[in-house]
Design an enzyme around this catalytic site. Structure first.
Site: not given
Length: 290
Positions: A126, A147, A197
Protein backbone atom coordinates in the site's frame (compact mmCIF):
# COMPACT_ATOMS: atom_id res chain seq x y z
CA UNK A 1 -9.57 -7.15 -26.08
CA UNK A 2 -8.18 -10.67 -25.78
CA UNK A 3 -7.53 -11.85 -22.26
CA UNK A 4 -3.75 -11.95 -21.64
CA UNK A 5 -4.34 -14.36 -18.75
CA UNK A 6 -6.23 -17.55 -19.47
CA UNK A 7 -9.80 -17.27 -18.20
CA UNK A 8 -10.21 -20.97 -17.43
CA UNK A 9 -10.44 -23.09 -14.30
CA UNK A 10 -6.94 -24.35 -15.13
CA UNK A 11 -5.49 -20.84 -14.84
CA UNK A 12 -3.91 -20.67 -11.42
CA UNK A 13 -3.38 -17.62 -9.25
CA UNK A 14 -1.24 -17.79 -6.10
CA UNK A 15 -1.51 -15.52 -3.08
CA UNK A 16 1.23 -15.28 -0.45
CA UNK A 17 -0.25 -14.51 2.97
CA UNK A 18 -3.60 -15.65 4.36
CA UNK A 19 -4.20 -12.55 6.47
CA UNK A 20 -6.87 -9.92 5.95
CA UNK A 21 -5.74 -8.85 2.49
CA UNK A 22 -4.52 -12.24 1.30
CA UNK A 23 -7.66 -14.18 2.12
CA UNK A 24 -9.77 -11.41 0.58
CA UNK A 25 -7.79 -11.52 -2.66
CA UNK A 26 -8.05 -15.33 -2.69
CA UNK A 27 -11.81 -15.04 -2.21
CA UNK A 28 -12.45 -12.71 -5.16
CA UNK A 29 -10.16 -14.76 -7.42
CA UNK A 30 -11.93 -18.00 -6.50
CA UNK A 31 -15.37 -16.47 -7.03
CA UNK A 32 -14.18 -15.31 -10.46
CA UNK A 33 -13.46 -18.93 -11.37
CA UNK A 34 -9.71 -19.04 -10.77
CA UNK A 35 -7.86 -21.84 -9.05
CA UNK A 36 -6.02 -20.24 -6.12
CA UNK A 37 -2.98 -21.48 -4.24
CA UNK A 38 -2.98 -19.76 -0.84
CA UNK A 39 0.43 -19.90 0.87
CA UNK A 40 1.33 -19.02 4.45
CA UNK A 41 4.02 -20.05 6.93
CA UNK A 42 1.91 -22.44 9.01
CA UNK A 43 -1.22 -24.56 8.97
CA UNK A 44 -2.67 -22.47 11.80
CA UNK A 45 -2.26 -19.24 9.81
CA UNK A 46 -3.97 -20.88 6.83
CA UNK A 47 -6.79 -22.17 9.02
CA UNK A 48 -7.45 -18.68 10.39
CA UNK A 49 -7.45 -17.20 6.92
CA UNK A 50 -9.74 -19.85 5.49
CA UNK A 51 -12.14 -19.48 8.44
CA UNK A 52 -12.42 -15.75 7.73
CA UNK A 53 -12.83 -16.38 4.02
CA UNK A 54 -15.53 -19.01 4.61
CA UNK A 55 -17.44 -16.69 6.95
CA UNK A 56 -17.28 -13.88 4.38
CA UNK A 57 -18.67 -16.15 1.68
CA UNK A 58 -21.44 -17.31 4.01
CA UNK A 59 -22.33 -13.67 4.66
CA UNK A 60 -22.58 -13.07 0.91
CA UNK A 61 -24.94 -16.03 0.59
CA UNK A 62 -27.17 -14.69 3.39
CA UNK A 63 -27.29 -11.29 1.70
CA UNK A 64 -28.28 -12.90 -1.61
CA UNK A 65 -25.13 -11.70 -3.35
CA UNK A 66 -24.04 -15.21 -4.36
CA UNK A 67 -25.70 -18.63 -4.42
CA UNK A 68 -24.77 -21.49 -2.10
CA UNK A 69 -23.38 -23.35 -5.12
CA UNK A 70 -21.07 -20.40 -5.82
CA UNK A 71 -19.81 -20.47 -2.23
CA UNK A 72 -19.03 -24.18 -2.39
CA UNK A 73 -17.37 -23.87 -5.80
CA UNK A 74 -15.18 -20.98 -4.61
CA UNK A 75 -14.02 -22.88 -1.52
CA UNK A 76 -13.17 -25.89 -3.69
CA UNK A 77 -10.92 -23.71 -5.87
CA UNK A 78 -8.71 -22.60 -2.95
CA UNK A 79 -5.71 -24.81 -2.19
CA UNK A 80 -3.84 -23.99 1.05
CA UNK A 81 -0.10 -24.70 1.13
CA UNK A 82 2.84 -23.97 3.41
CA UNK A 83 5.66 -24.28 0.86
CA UNK A 84 6.72 -22.22 -2.14
CA UNK A 85 7.07 -25.27 -4.34
CA UNK A 86 3.27 -25.09 -4.70
CA UNK A 87 3.69 -21.93 -6.81
CA UNK A 88 4.86 -23.93 -9.84
CA UNK A 89 2.43 -23.45 -12.72
CA UNK A 90 0.99 -20.19 -11.42
CA UNK A 91 0.29 -17.48 -14.00
CA UNK A 92 0.28 -14.73 -11.41
CA UNK A 93 1.60 -14.66 -7.83
CA UNK A 94 0.41 -11.86 -5.55
CA UNK A 95 2.46 -11.15 -2.43
CA UNK A 96 0.18 -9.92 0.38
CA UNK A 97 2.48 -10.03 3.40
CA UNK A 98 2.95 -7.48 6.16
CA UNK A 99 3.98 -3.98 5.03
CA UNK A 100 7.69 -4.53 5.68
CA UNK A 101 10.26 -3.89 2.95
CA UNK A 102 12.80 -6.52 4.00
CA UNK A 103 10.15 -9.21 4.46
CA UNK A 104 8.56 -8.49 1.11
CA UNK A 105 11.91 -8.55 -0.67
CA UNK A 106 12.70 -11.96 0.86
CA UNK A 107 9.32 -13.31 -0.24
CA UNK A 108 9.64 -11.93 -3.76
CA UNK A 109 13.01 -13.61 -4.21
CA UNK A 110 11.47 -16.92 -3.13
CA UNK A 111 8.55 -16.41 -5.52
CA UNK A 112 10.86 -15.81 -8.48
CA UNK A 113 12.85 -18.93 -7.63
CA UNK A 114 9.68 -21.07 -7.49
CA UNK A 115 7.88 -19.81 -10.61
CA UNK A 116 8.31 -20.11 -14.36
CA UNK A 117 9.96 -17.20 -16.17
CA UNK A 118 6.70 -16.03 -17.79
CA UNK A 119 4.72 -15.82 -14.54
CA UNK A 120 3.70 -12.36 -13.38
CA UNK A 121 4.74 -11.34 -9.87
CA UNK A 122 2.82 -8.64 -8.00
CA UNK A 123 2.83 -7.00 -4.60
CA UNK A 124 -0.24 -5.79 -2.74
CA UNK A 125 1.87 -3.14 -0.99
CA UNK A 126 0.00 0.00 0.00
CA UNK A 127 2.99 2.34 0.18
CA UNK A 128 6.36 0.73 -0.63
CA UNK A 129 8.25 1.51 -3.83
CA UNK A 130 7.51 -0.94 -6.64
CA UNK A 131 10.85 -0.10 -8.25
CA UNK A 132 12.72 -0.81 -5.02
CA UNK A 133 10.87 -4.08 -4.46
CA UNK A 134 11.58 -5.11 -8.06
CA UNK A 135 15.31 -4.63 -7.62
CA UNK A 136 15.58 -7.97 -5.79
CA UNK A 137 14.33 -9.82 -8.87
CA UNK A 138 16.33 -11.11 -11.78
CA UNK A 139 13.42 -10.29 -14.10
CA UNK A 140 11.99 -7.02 -12.74
CA UNK A 141 10.06 -6.38 -15.95
CA UNK A 142 7.46 -8.98 -14.87
CA UNK A 143 6.83 -7.29 -11.51
CA UNK A 144 4.02 -4.83 -10.75
CA UNK A 145 1.96 -3.44 -7.89
CA UNK A 146 -1.64 -4.62 -7.46
CA UNK A 147 -3.02 -2.64 -4.54
CA UNK A 148 -6.39 -4.03 -3.44
CA UNK A 149 -8.39 -2.20 -0.78
CA UNK A 150 -9.82 -3.53 2.47
CA UNK A 151 -12.27 -5.25 2.63
CA UNK A 152 -11.25 -6.78 -0.67
CA UNK A 153 -14.57 -8.52 -1.49
CA UNK A 154 -16.43 -5.20 -1.10
CA UNK A 155 -14.07 -2.51 -2.41
CA UNK A 156 -14.20 -2.12 -6.20
CA UNK A 157 -10.83 -0.48 -6.79
CA UNK A 158 -7.39 -1.86 -7.61
CA UNK A 159 -4.43 0.47 -8.11
CA UNK A 160 -2.10 -0.96 -10.77
CA UNK A 161 1.34 0.51 -10.07
CA UNK A 162 4.12 0.41 -12.62
CA UNK A 163 7.69 0.45 -11.42
CA UNK A 164 10.53 1.84 -13.50
CA UNK A 165 11.31 -1.67 -14.79
CA UNK A 166 7.72 -2.90 -15.39
CA UNK A 167 7.06 -3.89 -19.02
CA UNK A 168 4.05 -2.82 -21.08
CA UNK A 169 2.99 -6.46 -21.39
CA UNK A 170 3.05 -6.94 -17.62
CA UNK A 171 0.94 -3.80 -17.13
CA UNK A 172 -1.62 -4.92 -19.72
CA UNK A 173 -1.94 -8.35 -18.12
CA UNK A 174 -2.31 -6.88 -14.65
CA UNK A 175 -5.09 -4.51 -15.72
CA UNK A 176 -6.89 -7.36 -17.49
CA UNK A 177 -6.60 -9.55 -14.40
CA UNK A 178 -8.11 -6.86 -12.15
CA UNK A 179 -11.05 -6.55 -14.52
CA UNK A 180 -11.48 -10.34 -14.69
CA UNK A 181 -11.98 -10.54 -10.93
CA UNK A 182 -14.61 -7.80 -11.00
CA UNK A 183 -12.52 -4.78 -10.00
CA UNK A 184 -12.01 -1.38 -11.57
CA UNK A 185 -8.33 -0.71 -12.25
CA UNK A 186 -6.62 2.67 -12.25
CA UNK A 187 -3.05 2.96 -13.53
CA UNK A 188 -0.69 4.77 -11.19
CA UNK A 189 2.95 5.88 -11.39
CA UNK A 190 5.24 4.60 -8.67
CA UNK A 191 5.43 7.07 -5.76
CA UNK A 192 5.06 6.63 -1.97
CA UNK A 193 1.43 5.88 -1.17
CA UNK A 194 0.54 5.93 -4.88
CA UNK A 195 -2.73 7.92 -5.27
CA UNK A 196 -5.43 6.89 -2.81
CA UNK A 197 -3.26 6.50 0.31
CA UNK A 198 -1.26 9.62 -0.60
CA UNK A 199 -4.50 11.56 -0.14
CA UNK A 200 -6.25 9.44 2.48
CA UNK A 201 -3.60 8.69 5.11
CA UNK A 202 -2.57 12.29 5.82
CA UNK A 203 -6.28 13.09 6.24
CA UNK A 204 -6.67 10.30 8.80
CA UNK A 205 -3.45 11.40 10.51
CA UNK A 206 -4.87 14.93 10.83
CA UNK A 207 -8.00 13.48 12.46
CA UNK A 208 -5.72 11.74 14.98
CA UNK A 209 -3.98 15.06 15.67
CA UNK A 210 -7.42 16.62 16.30
CA UNK A 211 -8.22 13.85 18.80
CA UNK A 212 -4.75 14.13 20.36
CA UNK A 213 -5.31 17.87 20.92
CA UNK A 214 -8.66 17.21 22.61
CA UNK A 215 -10.74 19.20 20.13
CA UNK A 216 -13.47 16.54 20.05
CA UNK A 217 -14.12 12.91 20.94
CA UNK A 218 -13.38 10.09 18.49
CA UNK A 219 -17.09 9.55 17.93
CA UNK A 220 -17.75 13.25 17.30
CA UNK A 221 -14.82 13.51 14.89
CA UNK A 222 -16.18 10.57 12.90
CA UNK A 223 -19.75 11.86 13.01
CA UNK A 224 -18.57 15.29 11.89
CA UNK A 225 -16.78 13.92 8.84
CA UNK A 226 -19.62 11.56 7.96
CA UNK A 227 -22.35 14.18 8.13
CA UNK A 228 -20.28 17.22 7.19
CA UNK A 229 -18.30 15.68 4.33
CA UNK A 230 -20.64 12.83 3.32
CA UNK A 231 -18.01 10.18 4.10
CA UNK A 232 -19.49 6.67 4.51
CA UNK A 233 -17.21 5.98 7.49
CA UNK A 234 -15.40 8.39 9.80
CA UNK A 235 -11.59 8.72 9.53
CA UNK A 236 -10.87 7.19 12.95
CA UNK A 237 -13.20 4.24 12.36
CA UNK A 238 -11.51 3.82 8.98
CA UNK A 239 -8.11 3.83 10.69
CA UNK A 240 -9.36 1.02 12.94
CA UNK A 241 -10.49 -0.91 9.86
CA UNK A 242 -7.18 -0.42 8.05
CA UNK A 243 -5.18 -1.33 11.17
CA UNK A 244 -3.29 1.30 13.13
CA UNK A 245 0.00 -0.55 12.63
CA UNK A 246 -0.53 -0.52 8.85
CA UNK A 247 -1.46 3.17 8.92
CA UNK A 248 1.66 3.97 10.96
CA UNK A 249 3.87 2.03 8.54
CA UNK A 250 2.45 3.97 5.60
CA UNK A 251 2.92 7.34 7.27
CA UNK A 252 6.48 6.46 8.30
CA UNK A 253 7.21 5.56 4.69
CA UNK A 254 5.84 8.95 3.55
CA UNK A 255 7.85 10.79 6.21
CA UNK A 256 11.05 8.97 5.29
CA UNK A 257 10.72 9.10 1.50
CA UNK A 258 9.36 12.64 1.08
CA UNK A 259 11.34 14.17 3.95
CA UNK A 260 8.41 16.50 4.59
CA UNK A 261 7.26 17.11 8.19
CA UNK A 262 3.63 17.32 7.10
CA UNK A 263 3.68 13.50 6.92
CA UNK A 264 4.95 12.92 10.48
CA UNK A 265 2.75 10.38 12.28
CA UNK A 266 0.76 11.69 15.26
CA UNK A 267 2.31 10.78 18.61
CA UNK A 268 -1.02 9.28 19.71
CA UNK A 269 -0.95 6.89 16.75
CA UNK A 270 2.56 5.69 17.63
CA UNK A 271 1.59 5.25 21.28
CA UNK A 272 -1.53 3.24 20.46
CA UNK A 273 0.41 0.90 18.17
CA UNK A 274 3.03 0.42 20.89
CA UNK A 275 0.23 -0.45 23.33
CA UNK A 276 -1.21 -3.07 20.95
CA UNK A 277 -4.35 -1.05 20.19
CA UNK A 278 -4.41 -1.84 16.48
CA UNK A 279 -8.09 -1.36 15.65
CA UNK A 280 -10.67 -3.95 14.71
CA UNK A 281 -8.20 -6.82 14.51
CA UNK A 282 -7.16 -6.36 18.15
CA UNK A 283 -10.61 -5.40 19.43
CA UNK A 284 -9.59 -1.87 20.35
CA UNK A 285 -8.37 1.19 18.51
CA UNK A 286 -9.98 4.61 18.47
CA UNK A 287 -13.18 2.70 19.13
CA UNK A 288 -13.83 -0.54 21.06
CA UNK A 289 -15.04 -3.67 19.25
CA UNK A 290 -16.66 -6.79 20.63
Amino acid sequence: MNDPLKNTTEARIAVIGAGTMGNGIAQVCALAGRQVTLVDISDSALERGLATLSANLERQVKKGLIAEADRQAALARIHPQTHYGALAGSELVIEAATENLDLKRQILALIEEATESDALIASNTSSLSISELASVLGSPERFIGLHFFNPVPVMALVEVIRGLQTSEATHAKAVAFAEQVGKTAISVRNSPGFVVNRILCPMINEAIFVLQEGLASAQDIDTGMQLGCNQPIGPLALADLIGLDTLLAILETFYRDFGDPKYRPATLLKEMVAAGYLGRKSGRGFHVYA
